[in-house]
Design a protein around this motif. Structure first.
Motif: not given
Ligand SMILES: [Mg+2]
Ligand SMILES: Nc1ncnc2c1ncn2[C@@H]1O[C@H](COP(=O)(O)OP(=O)(O)OP(=O)(O)O)[C@@H](O)[C@H]1O
Length: 592
Positions: A387, A428, A508
């Motif tokens: 990330s 994410q 993500d």
């Molecule tokens: Mg991550």
């Protein structure tokens, strides 16, 4: 006002004069109105002085044996009426100017802080408690508001009457006038000294209040986790501790204030015997009227000054709020050097190193190139820095060393607006704002039409599930709204990205397991998203990884393997290992 001008050094504590100066500077274009509020309040107080003067005039006149005449009574009554009218008029004007200016100054500052927050690196928001920033925008701004509307005028009010009385006395007998001022002058250092001391405590107190606020938010937001793990008592504990600390420091502040307050009051009041002594010594040279005036007015002169002590706490609070606000305003922006125009949409990392904190290394010497209109998958164990790589491209943080380029232009040189048009990010954890689903998709493009929103939702495989909701696109989501599943949230966020239509997409993938139907839908959505775009995806799903043109394998912040799926499998390294783990896990879920 430019941001550069705001780069003031933020002190730990400061004197009253310094804080007044800073507050004055912040009033910006509203200085005139603030000044009028203060001036009118001063005049209001002087008008009160006028009625005192009339009373003294009458009393001393009588004492000096003047005969009571109708003309004299009318004159005094007229002057009294004038004083009263003046008080009402100036009082009205002052309140009007002060309140209006306080709202405007605070409103103006809030906007400036919000504007500033937009330009700060994301790292700033992570190192500070989010609750802290909220406190600056809410209760600290309220402190400032009440300082401009109430505190500042009260200071000038407290000074108006004493100054008026001093001037009256000065015209009658300057020795007596100076005698009345002596004790005030002697007491001033105590006042300013205490105030300075309180300054430090004031800022600590405000910080603790913010801390307590942050804990409160955390407690409420984390209620689910707290309950699930039966941690209510512990959650409450940290919350209670923050509140206790806040209470303790408030008590300490008051304790520190009481002794100097008494001392200040005592010194000022010592003026009374001094003046009586001076008047007594000069009785044969001065008029009786002056002597009576001095004695009559003495306490009216000192009493308002004592009320300044009450204002002091408010001033300190406002100053602490100013300091807390300045911490935000003076934080360095993301540096922007020039406007570089990228030629094409190839993304390239050249020996990039990075750490979130000084001395810490999260990424080592990362180099790779993602050709225009291709898809690169980043895989690796949790915490390996996947990330983080994505975060550096839109400059949520700046790389510590090395260069990141888009179409050959350094991202640091592209400029905020340019970069934002080039890059879109699917996070994410999808954040949904409180509002309708439509609003949440429309975030992708200002002024998007109904048709565009729906087309994006269709492409993102979200239209069907949205249509099945009783209120469709009008369903309220986000804080206080309906809950959507993780897969549904991701698709909404893909719809946003499709609507935004930026040439580079960073995604993500959610780590959470998603049911096969949802996963297929997301794959189709992704395939639509990739069409003609440069895509970098932190991939957890086997299907995403397999369809990538290039795979980067990350371990502990380094690229350890790089290539296409088949070649990497044959290397029998970390990738092959990760792959077999994932494949097994996937089989288990599919076979149920
Ligand atoms: Mg991550
Ligand atoms: N905002 C942050 N502040 C400080 N350290 C951070 C921050 N974000 C991540 N880190 C640290 O940097 C390292 C890399 O984190 P990163 O989020 O990039 O991992 P990841 O590969 O994306 O992991 P995952 O697969 O679990 O999402 C970790 O050690 C993490 O603790």
């Amino acid at each position: 006002m430019s941001m550069v001008e705001d780069r003031v050094a933020v002190p730990e504590s400061r004197s009253d004069m310094e804080s007044l100066k800073r507050a004055w500077h912040l009033a910006g274009p509203l200085k005139g109105r603030v000044a009028r509020g203060v001036l009118f309040r001063f005049l209001q107080s002087m008008m009160l002085g006028l009625s005192f003067g009339v009373m003294v005039w009458v009393v001393t006149g009588l004492a000096e044996g003047r005969a009571l005449t109708a003309a004299w009574i009318w004159q005094s009554a007229g002057l009294m009426a004038l004083s009263l009218l003046g008080q009402i008029l100036f009082g009205y004007l002052s309140v009007r100017a002060s309140w209006l200016s306080s709202y405007e100054v605070a409103g103006h500052l809030r906007l400036r802080i919000l504007e500033k927050l937009r330009h700060l690196p994301l790292g700033f928001h992570q190192t500070r408690h989010r609750g802290d920033t909220v406190t600056v925008l809410t209760s600290d701004m309220q402190m400032l508001e009440s300082f401009f509307s109430d505190g500042l005028p009260r200071i000038s009010q407290a000074l108006g009457l004493p100054v008026a009385i001093f001037l009256v006395l000065l015209t009658r007998d300057w020795v007596v006038a100076l005698a009345t001022a002596t004790s005030v002058l002697v007491a001033l250092p105590v006042f300013f000294g205490t105030s300075r001391q309180l300054s430090k405590l004031g800022i600590q107190r405000q910080d603790m209040q913010a801390e307590a606020g942050a804990r409160m938010i955390e407690f409420v937001q984390g209620m689910g986790v707290i309950r699930a793990f039966n941690q209510v008592a512990q959650g409450q504990e940290s919350f209670r501790k923050a509140i206790d600390d806040f209470r303790d420091i408030s008590i300490r502040m008051v304790a520190q204030l009481t002794l100097p307050m008494a001392l200040f009051g005592m010194i000022v009041m010592l003026g009374a015997p001094l003046v009586i002594w001076v008047v007594g010594g000069r009785l044969n040279t001065m008029e009786t009227g002056t002597a009576i005036t001095a004695l009559l007015l003495l306490f009216s002169m000192y009493a308002p000054l004592l009320s300044l002590l009450g204002v002091m706490e408010a001033v300190r609070m406002a100053d602490a709020s100013l300091i807390r606000m300045d911490r935000i305003l003076s934080a360095p922006d993301l540096p922007e050097v020039a406007d570089a125009a990228p030629s094409g949409f190839e993304v390239s990392f050249d020996r990039v190193g990075f750490g979130y904190r000084p001395g810490e290394v999260v990424l080592h010497d990362i180099s790779f190139t993602v050709p225009e209109r291709s898809m690169t998958a980043i895989v690796g164990p949790s915490g390996s820095g996947k990330s983080t790589i994505l975060n550096l491209i839109p400059r949520f943080w700046d790389a510590g060393s090395g260069r990141i380029t888009i179409g050959g232009a350094d991202v640091a040189w592209i400029g905020e607006a340019g970069l934002s048009n080039l890059v879109t990010m699917v996070f994410q954890d999808v954040y949904l704002f409180s509002g309708t689903i439509r609003d949440n998709i429309a975030v992708g493009k200002a002024g998007a039409t109904e048709a565009e929103i729906e087309a994006a939702a269709r492409a993102a495989q979200a239209h069907d599930f949205i249509s099945r909701l009783p209120r469709g696109y009008d369903t309220q989501v986000g804080e206080g709204g309906d809950a959507l599943s993780g897969g549904e949230r991701q698709r909404i966020s893909i719809a946003r990205a499709i609507l935004k239509d930026a040439p580079i997409v960073l995604m993500d993938e959610a780590t959470a397991a998603i049911d096969p139907t949802n996963e297929r839908a997301i794959q189709t959505a992704l395939a639509r998203l990739v069409e003609g775009r440069t895509l970098i995806v932190v991939a957890h799903k086997l299907s995403t990884i397999q369809s990538a043109d290039q795979i980067l394998v990350l371990d502990e912040g380094r690229i350890v393997e790089q290539g296409v799926h088949q070649a990497l499998l044959e290397e029998r390294g970390l990738y092959a290992q990760l792959w077999s783990h994932r494949a097994k896990a996937a089989e288990w879920t599919l076979d149920g």
